[in-house]
Design a protein around this motif. Structure first.
Motif, PDB file in Angstrom:
ATOM      1  N   ALA A   1       5.409  23.322  22.152  1.00  0.00           N
ATOM      2  CA  ALA A   1       5.848  22.477  23.256  1.00  0.00           C
ATOM      3  C   ALA A   1       5.619  21.001  22.939  1.00  0.00           C
ATOM      4  O   ALA A   1       6.463  20.133  23.220  1.00  0.00           O
ATOM      5  CB  ALA A   1       5.108  22.872  24.540  1.00  0.00           C
ATOM      6  N   GLU A   2       4.482  20.673  22.319  1.00  0.00           N
ATOM      7  CA  GLU A   2       4.176  19.291  21.955  1.00  0.00           C
ATOM      8  C   GLU A   2       5.149  18.783  20.892  1.00  0.00           C
ATOM      9  O   GLU A   2       5.626  17.644  20.949  1.00  0.00           O
ATOM     10  CB  GLU A   2       2.741  19.199  21.445  1.00  0.00           C
ATOM     11  CG  GLU A   2       2.297  17.775  21.149  1.00  0.00           C
ATOM     12  CD  GLU A   2       0.846  17.703  20.711  1.00  0.00           C
ATOM     13  OE1 GLU A   2       0.386  16.601  20.372  1.00  0.00           O
ATOM     14  OE2 GLU A   2       0.176  18.760  20.706  1.00  0.00           O
ATOM     15  N   ALA A   3       5.451  19.667  19.916  1.00  0.00           N
ATOM     16  CA  ALA A   3       6.399  19.263  18.877  1.00  0.00           C
ATOM     17  C   ALA A   3       7.781  19.006  19.468  1.00  0.00           C
ATOM     18  O   ALA A   3       8.474  18.041  19.109  1.00  0.00           O
ATOM     19  CB  ALA A   3       6.474  20.342  17.801  1.00  0.00           C
ATOM     20  N   ALA A   4       8.190  19.876  20.418  1.00  0.00           N
ATOM     21  CA  ALA A   4       9.490  19.684  21.052  1.00  0.00           C
ATOM     22  C   ALA A   4       9.516  18.382  21.853  1.00  0.00           C
ATOM     23  O   ALA A   4      10.504  17.637  21.842  1.00  0.00           O
ATOM     24  CB  ALA A   4       9.799  20.873  21.961  1.00  0.00           C
ATOM     25  N   ALA A   5       8.401  18.113  22.543  1.00  0.00           N
ATOM     26  CA  ALA A   5       8.328  16.861  23.323  1.00  0.00           C
ATOM     27  C   ALA A   5       8.390  15.650  22.407  1.00  0.00           C
ATOM     28  O   ALA A   5       9.071  14.645  22.710  1.00  0.00           O
ATOM     29  CB  ALA A   5       7.034  16.851  24.141  1.00  0.00           C
ATOM     30  N   GLN A   6       7.680  15.721  21.272  1.00  0.00           N
ATOM     31  CA  GLN A   6       7.719  14.604  20.325  1.00  0.00           C
ATOM     32  C   GLN A   6       9.111  14.411  19.741  1.00  0.00           C
ATOM     33  O   GLN A   6       9.577  13.275  19.569  1.00  0.00           O
ATOM     34  CB  GLN A   6       6.698  14.842  19.213  1.00  0.00           C
ATOM     35  CG  GLN A   6       5.249  14.741  19.670  1.00  0.00           C
ATOM     36  CD  GLN A   6       4.266  15.044  18.565  1.00  0.00           C
ATOM     37  OE1 GLN A   6       4.656  15.445  17.473  1.00  0.00           O
ATOM     38  NE2 GLN A   6       2.972  14.847  18.845  1.00  0.00           N
ATOM     39  N   ALA A   7       9.780  15.526  19.435  1.00  0.00           N
ATOM     40  CA  ALA A   7      11.133  15.423  18.894  1.00  0.00           C
ATOM     41  C   ALA A   7      12.084  14.808  19.914  1.00  0.00           C
ATOM     42  O   ALA A   7      12.937  13.967  19.590  1.00  0.00           O
ATOM     43  CB  ALA A   7      11.620  16.812  18.468  1.00  0.00           C
ATOM     44  N   GLU A   8      11.937  15.229  21.182  1.00  0.00           N
ATOM     45  CA  GLU A   8      12.786  14.686  22.238  1.00  0.00           C
ATOM     46  C   GLU A   8      12.517  13.192  22.422  1.00  0.00           C
ATOM     47  O   GLU A   8      13.449  12.385  22.577  1.00  0.00           O
ATOM     48  CB  GLU A   8      12.515  15.440  23.544  1.00  0.00           C
ATOM     49  CG  GLU A   8      13.434  15.027  24.673  1.00  0.00           C
ATOM     50  CD  GLU A   8      13.183  15.847  25.917  1.00  0.00           C
ATOM     51  OE1 GLU A   8      13.799  15.540  26.954  1.00  0.00           O
ATOM     52  OE2 GLU A   8      12.362  16.791  25.848  1.00  0.00           O
ATOM     53  N   ALA A   9      11.234  12.811  22.377  1.00  0.00           N
ATOM     54  CA  ALA A   9      10.899  11.402  22.512  1.00  0.00           C
ATOM     55  C   ALA A   9      11.463  10.590  21.350  1.00  0.00           C
ATOM     56  O   ALA A   9      11.977   9.468  21.527  1.00  0.00           O
ATOM     57  CB  ALA A   9       9.376  11.239  22.585  1.00  0.00           C
ATOM     58  N   ALA A  10      11.381  11.160  20.131  1.00  0.00           N
ATOM     59  CA  ALA A  10      11.916  10.462  18.962  1.00  0.00           C
ATOM     60  C   ALA A  10      13.425  10.288  19.073  1.00  0.00           C
ATOM     61  O   ALA A  10      13.989   9.240  18.726  1.00  0.00           O
ATOM     62  CB  ALA A  10      11.562  11.228  17.693  1.00  0.00           C
ATOM     63  N   ALA A  11      14.102  11.316  19.594  1.00  0.00           N
ATOM     64  CA  ALA A  11      15.552  11.228  19.773  1.00  0.00           C
ATOM     65  C   ALA A  11      15.912  10.159  20.791  1.00  0.00           C
ATOM     66  O   ALA A  11      16.871   9.390  20.615  1.00  0.00           O
ATOM     67  CB  ALA A  11      16.096  12.588  20.198  1.00  0.00           C
ATOM     68  N   GLU A  12      15.152  10.094  21.873  1.00  0.00           N
ATOM     69  CA  GLU A  12      15.411   9.079  22.886  1.00  0.00           C
ATOM     70  C   GLU A  12      15.193   7.673  22.317  1.00  0.00           C
ATOM     71  O   GLU A  12      15.945   6.741  22.603  1.00  0.00           O
ATOM     72  CB  GLU A  12      14.502   9.312  24.091  1.00  0.00           C
ATOM     73  CG  GLU A  12      14.873  10.569  24.876  1.00  0.00           C
ATOM     74  CD  GLU A  12      13.915  10.826  26.030  1.00  0.00           C
ATOM     75  OE1 GLU A  12      12.933  10.065  26.150  1.00  0.00           O
ATOM     76  OE2 GLU A  12      14.157  11.772  26.801  1.00  0.00           O
ATOM     77  N   GLU A  13      14.148   7.499  21.503  1.00  0.00           N
ATOM     78  CA  GLU A  13      13.893   6.197  20.889  1.00  0.00           C
ATOM     79  C   GLU A  13      15.019   5.797  19.945  1.00  0.00           C
ATOM     80  O   GLU A  13      15.461   4.634  19.909  1.00  0.00           O
ATOM     81  CB  GLU A  13      12.572   6.228  20.128  1.00  0.00           C
ATOM     82  CG  GLU A  13      11.345   6.291  21.037  1.00  0.00           C
ATOM     83  CD  GLU A  13      10.058   6.342  20.243  1.00  0.00           C
ATOM     84  OE1 GLU A  13      10.155   6.315  18.991  1.00  0.00           O
ATOM     85  OE2 GLU A  13       8.971   6.418  20.860  1.00  0.00           O
ATOM     86  N   ALA A  14      15.502   6.787  19.172  1.00  0.00           N
ATOM     87  CA  ALA A  14      16.606   6.489  18.247  1.00  0.00           C
ATOM     88  C   ALA A  14      17.857   6.086  19.008  1.00  0.00           C
ATOM     89  O   ALA A  14      18.571   5.142  18.635  1.00  0.00           O
ATOM     90  CB  ALA A  14      16.893   7.702  17.372  1.00  0.00           C
ATOM     91  N   ALA A  15      18.131   6.757  20.134  1.00  0.00           N
ATOM     92  CA  ALA A  15      19.308   6.416  20.937  1.00  0.00           C
ATOM     93  C   ALA A  15      19.158   5.027  21.543  1.00  0.00           C
ATOM     94  O   ALA A  15      20.124   4.253  21.623  1.00  0.00           O
ATOM     95  CB  ALA A  15      19.493   7.474  22.029  1.00  0.00           C
ATOM     96  N   ALA A  16      17.944   4.726  21.971  1.00  0.00           N
ATOM     97  CA  ALA A  16      17.706   3.410  22.572  1.00  0.00           C
ATOM     98  C   ALA A  16      17.875   2.292  21.539  1.00  0.00           C
ATOM     99  O   ALA A  16      18.320   1.179  21.855  1.00  0.00           O
ATOM    100  CB  ALA A  16      16.301   3.363  23.176  1.00  0.00           C
ATOM    101  N   GLU A  17      17.529   2.535  20.281  1.00  0.00           N
ATOM    102  CA  GLU A  17      17.664   1.526  19.230  1.00  0.00           C
ATOM    103  C   GLU A  17      19.123   1.312  18.855  1.00  0.00           C
ATOM    104  O   GLU A  17      19.534   0.216  18.470  1.00  0.00           O
ATOM    105  CB  GLU A  17      16.860   1.934  17.997  1.00  0.00           C
ATOM    106  CG  GLU A  17      15.357   1.842  18.219  1.00  0.00           C
ATOM    107  CD  GLU A  17      14.577   2.346  17.025  1.00  0.00           C
ATOM    108  OE1 GLU A  17      15.232   2.814  16.058  1.00  0.00           O
ATOM    109  OE2 GLU A  17      13.338   2.285  17.051  1.00  0.00           O
ATOM    110  N   GLU A  18      19.960   2.333  18.938  1.00  0.00           N
ATOM    111  CA  GLU A  18      21.369   2.209  18.583  1.00  0.00           C
ATOM    112  C   GLU A  18      22.182   1.510  19.672  1.00  0.00           C
ATOM    113  O   GLU A  18      23.171   0.848  19.403  1.00  0.00           O
ATOM    114  CB  GLU A  18      21.967   3.585  18.300  1.00  0.00           C
ATOM    115  CG  GLU A  18      21.418   4.211  17.032  1.00  0.00           C
ATOM    116  CD  GLU A  18      21.950   5.623  16.832  1.00  0.00           C
ATOM    117  OE1 GLU A  18      22.731   6.070  17.697  1.00  0.00           O
ATOM    118  OE2 GLU A  18      21.579   6.253  15.832  1.00  0.00           O
ATOM    119  N   ALA A  19      21.838   1.616  20.930  1.00  0.00           N
ATOM    120  CA  ALA A  19      22.615   1.068  22.042  1.00  0.00           C
ATOM    121  C   ALA A  19      22.782  -0.454  21.958  1.00  0.00           C
ATOM    122  O   ALA A  19      23.896  -0.969  22.070  1.00  0.00           O
ATOM    123  CB  ALA A  19      21.991   1.469  23.362  1.00  0.00           C
ATOM    124  N   PRO A  20      21.814  -1.321  21.721  1.00  0.00           N
ATOM    125  CA  PRO A  20      22.003  -2.785  21.648  1.00  0.00           C
ATOM    126  C   PRO A  20      22.896  -3.215  20.502  1.00  0.00           C
ATOM    127  O   PRO A  20      23.551  -4.241  20.561  1.00  0.00           O
ATOM    128  CB  PRO A  20      20.594  -3.312  21.430  1.00  0.00           C
ATOM    129  CG  PRO A  20      19.702  -2.214  21.950  1.00  0.00           C
ATOM    130  CD  PRO A  20      20.433  -0.959  21.653  1.00  0.00           C
TER     131      PRO A  20
END
Length: 210
Positions: free
Chosen positions: A161-180
């Motif tokens: 569950a922790e690994a999945a949460a970390q992966a989801e958080a990493a994906a959200e960070e990557a998406a946030a970096e691409e948007a600007p």
């Protein structure tokens, strides 16, 4: 008066012990008696028997009739053998010394059997105790293994569950970096050449008409 040697019940339910008494056959089983000559406790292993053998033999010699249970006790204690040997002495078939020797041999063998039985009981008790401890240790081990397995499964689920949460958080960070990076391109698209550059041409044509 007909006399019997019988058991008189005492104790409580499921834990009875008995007095060995001489009583009139007309008396109630647990009522009045003439003489108490012993006791019998079947709750121990082997059963505990306390008997005045001389008094039992004396009552047998005057015609007292033992019940079946008491006859077994008298036989176990050697009273019936003593009565039989006394009969042989009276008939001249045995001397007192021979009778005493026979009884001593019988008693020695009987005591050896009792000792062997007690030893066997002690050995069985020790074996049962050892087996019980082994069974308890096995149950405890299986229980500990089951607990450890459940804990390991819970830890694995938590890690997943922790690994999945970390992966989801990493994906959200990557998406946030691409948007600007896409935003300036959208803002630059509407920029066109100024319309005001066409105005001088129109103004130049006006004086020619005048």
């Amino acid at each position: 008066m007909a006399v019997k040697i019988r058991l008189q019940r005492h104790g409580k339910k499921n834990f009875a012990f008995f007095h060995i008494v001489v009583a009139d056959t007309r008396a109630p089983r647990d009522g009045r008696y003439i003489e108490q000559i012993g006791s019998y406790n079947p709750n121990t292993n082997p059963a505990t028997i306390v008997l005045n053998a001389d008094r039992a033999l004396a009552w047998l010699n005057v015609g007292a009739e033992p019940t079946l249970s008491v006859r077994r006790i008298l036989s176990y204690e050697g009273v019936l053998l003593r009565k039989h040997l006394a009969g042989g002495i009276a008939k001249g078939a045995l001397t007192q010394e021979q009778a005493d020797a026979k009884f001593a041999d019988w008693k020695k063998q009987r005591d050896a059997k009792i000792d062997a039985k007690k030893a066997g009981i002690s050995t069985d008790a020790a074996k049962k105790a050892k087996d019980a401890l082994a069974a308890e240790a096995k149950v405890n081990k299986e229980r500990a293994e089951a607990i450890a397995k459940r804990q390991a499964e819970a830890a694995a689920e938590a890690a997943a569950a922790e690994a999945a949460a970390q992966a989801e958080a990493a994906a959200e960070e990557a998406a946030a970096e691409e948007a600007p990076a896409e935003a300036p391109a959208e803002e630059a698209a509407p920029v066109e050449a100024p319309v005001a550059e066409e105005a001088p041409a129109a103004e130049a044509e006006a004086p020619a008409e005048a």
